[in-house]
Scaffold this motif. Sequence first.
Motif, PDB file in Angstrom:
ATOM      1  N   ALA A   1       0.835  -1.201   0.000  1.00 52.28           N
ATOM      2  CA  ALA A   1       0.000   0.000   0.000  1.00 52.28           C
ATOM      3  C   ALA A   1       0.873   1.255   0.000  1.00 52.28           C
ATOM      4  N   MET A   2       1.967   1.213   0.747  1.00 47.06           N
ATOM      5  CA  MET A   2       2.868   2.360   0.806  1.00 47.06           C
ATOM      6  C   MET A   2       3.474   2.633  -0.580  1.00 47.06           C
ATOM      7  N   LEU A   3       3.940   1.576  -1.242  1.00 48.56           N
ATOM      8  CA  LEU A   3       4.511   1.755  -2.572  1.00 48.56           C
ATOM      9  C   LEU A   3       3.474   2.250  -3.569  1.00 48.56           C
ATOM     10  N   MET A   4       2.299   1.653  -3.537  1.00 46.60           N
ATOM     11  CA  MET A   4       1.267   2.002  -4.505  1.00 46.60           C
ATOM     12  C   MET A   4       0.737   3.417  -4.292  1.00 46.60           C
ATOM     13  N   SER A   5       0.894   3.954  -3.096  1.00 44.58           N
ATOM     14  CA  SER A   5       0.422   5.314  -2.833  1.00 44.58           C
ATOM     15  C   SER A   5       1.520   6.365  -3.041  1.00 44.58           C
ATOM     16  N   ASP A   6       2.728   5.919  -3.342  1.00 43.54           N
ATOM     17  CA  ASP A   6       3.848   6.831  -3.575  1.00 43.54           C
ATOM     18  C   ASP A   6       3.834   7.267  -5.040  1.00 43.54           C
ATOM     19  N   PRO A   7       3.529   8.550  -5.302  1.00 44.83           N
ATOM     20  CA  PRO A   7       3.449   9.020  -6.688  1.00 44.83           C
ATOM     21  C   PRO A   7       4.749   8.822  -7.469  1.00 44.83           C
ATOM     22  N   GLY A   8       5.874   8.997  -6.815  1.00 41.49           N
ATOM     23  CA  GLY A   8       7.167   8.803  -7.487  1.00 41.49           C
ATOM     24  C   GLY A   8       7.364   7.363  -7.919  1.00 41.49           C
ATOM     25  N   PHE A   9       7.027   6.425  -7.035  1.00 38.43           N
ATOM     26  CA  PHE A   9       7.147   5.011  -7.367  1.00 38.43           C
ATOM     27  C   PHE A   9       6.218   4.665  -8.523  1.00 38.43           C
ATOM     28  N   MET A  10       4.974   5.119  -8.440  1.00 42.78           N
ATOM     29  CA  MET A  10       4.004   4.786  -9.474  1.00 42.78           C
ATOM     30  C   MET A  10       4.432   5.359 -10.827  1.00 42.78           C
ATOM     31  N   LYS A  11       4.994   6.571 -10.838  1.00 41.13           N
ATOM     32  CA  LYS A  11       5.475   7.162 -12.080  1.00 41.13           C
ATOM     33  C   LYS A  11       6.600   6.308 -12.665  1.00 41.13           C
ATOM     34  N   ASP A  12       7.567   5.938 -11.819  1.00 42.26           N
ATOM     35  CA  ASP A  12       8.688   5.109 -12.263  1.00 42.26           C
ATOM     36  C   ASP A  12       8.207   3.732 -12.717  1.00 42.26           C
ATOM     37  N   TYR A  13       7.263   3.164 -11.978  1.00 42.18           N
ATOM     38  CA  TYR A  13       6.740   1.834 -12.301  1.00 42.18           C
ATOM     39  C   TYR A  13       6.034   1.859 -13.660  1.00 42.18           C
ATOM     40  N   LYS A  14       5.202   2.877 -13.890  1.00 40.88           N
ATOM     41  CA  LYS A  14       4.499   2.988 -15.169  1.00 40.88           C
ATOM     42  C   LYS A  14       5.491   3.188 -16.321  1.00 40.88           C
ATOM     43  N   LYS A  15       6.525   3.976 -16.079  1.00 43.01           N
ATOM     44  CA  LYS A  15       7.558   4.200 -17.095  1.00 43.01           C
ATOM     45  C   LYS A  15       8.283   2.887 -17.397  1.00 43.01           C
ATOM     46  N   ALA A  16       8.609   2.131 -16.359  1.00 40.21           N
ATOM     47  CA  ALA A  16       9.290   0.854 -16.542  1.00 40.21           C
ATOM     48  C   ALA A  16       8.405  -0.117 -17.332  1.00 40.21           C
ATOM     49  N   LYS A  17       7.117  -0.148 -17.016  1.00 37.80           N
ATOM     50  CA  LYS A  17       6.200  -1.018 -17.752  1.00 37.80           C
ATOM     51  C   LYS A  17       6.163  -0.641 -19.227  1.00 37.80           C
ATOM     52  N   GLU A  18       6.136   0.659 -19.509  1.00 30.95           N
ATOM     53  CA  GLU A  18       6.112   1.125 -20.890  1.00 30.95           C
ATOM     54  C   GLU A  18       7.422   0.775 -21.592  1.00 30.95           C
ATOM     55  N   ASP A  19       8.546   0.936 -20.897  1.00 31.09           N
ATOM     56  CA  ASP A  19       9.839   0.581 -21.472  1.00 31.09           C
ATOM     57  C   ASP A  19       9.886  -0.909 -21.823  1.00 31.09           C
ATOM     58  N   ILE A  20       9.370  -1.739 -20.940  1.00 32.46           N
ATOM     59  CA  ILE A  20       9.350  -3.180 -21.198  1.00 32.46           C
ATOM     60  C   ILE A  20       8.450  -3.476 -22.395  1.00 32.46           C
ATOM     61  N   ARG A  21       7.287  -2.841 -22.416  1.00 32.93           N
ATOM     62  CA  ARG A  21       6.332  -3.069 -23.504  1.00 32.93           C
ATOM     63  C   ARG A  21       6.920  -2.683 -24.856  1.00 32.93           C
ATOM     64  N   THR A  22       7.693  -1.611 -24.888  1.00 40.21           N
ATOM     65  CA  THR A  22       8.246  -1.122 -26.158  1.00 40.21           C
ATOM     66  C   THR A  22       9.646  -1.661 -26.443  1.00 40.21           C
ATOM     67  N   GLY A  23      10.164  -2.505 -25.566  1.00 42.43           N
ATOM     68  CA  GLY A  23      11.467  -3.119 -25.805  1.00 42.43           C
ATOM     69  C   GLY A  23      12.656  -2.269 -25.420  1.00 42.43           C
ATOM     70  N   LYS A  24      12.435  -1.196 -24.679  1.00 42.49           N
ATOM     71  CA  LYS A  24      13.534  -0.330 -24.244  1.00 42.49           C
ATOM     72  C   LYS A  24      14.151  -0.908 -22.962  1.00 42.49           C
ATOM     73  N   THR A  25      14.792  -2.040 -23.123  1.00 41.04           N
ATOM     74  CA  THR A  25      15.381  -2.731 -21.984  1.00 41.04           C
ATOM     75  C   THR A  25      16.832  -3.088 -22.303  1.00 41.04           C
ATOM     76  N   ALA A  26      17.553  -3.467 -21.276  1.00 40.94           N
ATOM     77  CA  ALA A  26      18.931  -3.924 -21.446  1.00 40.94           C
ATOM     78  C   ALA A  26      18.995  -5.391 -21.056  1.00 40.94           C
ATOM     79  N   LYS A  27      19.831  -6.126 -21.717  1.00 44.81           N
ATOM     80  CA  LYS A  27      20.013  -7.535 -21.358  1.00 44.81           C
ATOM     81  C   LYS A  27      20.755  -7.599 -20.026  1.00 44.81           C
ATOM     82  N   LEU A  28      20.347  -8.521 -19.184  1.00 43.14           N
ATOM     83  CA  LEU A  28      20.946  -8.650 -17.861  1.00 43.14           C
ATOM     84  C   LEU A  28      22.450  -8.861 -17.962  1.00 43.14           C
ATOM     85  N   LYS A  29      22.877  -9.631 -18.918  1.00 43.09           N
ATOM     86  CA  LYS A  29      24.319  -9.888 -19.072  1.00 43.09           C
ATOM     87  C   LYS A  29      25.097  -8.621 -19.422  1.00 43.09           C
TER      88      LYS A  29
END
Length: 87
Positions: A53-81
């Motif tokens: 609940a604390m994370l989900m109510s943190d606007p900064g976290f939610m902004k970063d989380y949504k951005k990360a989801k969009e990056d994953i969806r569009t392939g803007k990721t780095a390989k772990l290696k």
Amino acid sequence: MEKNENNAMGAIMGTVETRNKIHNAINGMPPEKLSAVLSFLEDLEWSSEDETAMLMSDPGFMKDYKKAKEDIRTGKTAKLKAIRRDV
């Protein structure tokens, strides 16, 4: 049907619909992303409801989380290696 029964039935149907959407999303993912999804779900499972609940109510976290989801969806990721040499 009483109001409480309608509310309970609605909650159950909402849960079933959410689970189906999660299932469909996971089935559509490429195998290389499944470990990240599993890790996130395990973190949610192991964390307390207060922490979630604390994370989900943190606007900064939610902004970063949504951005990360969009990056994953569009392939803007780095390989772990590419980021971890010991893997």
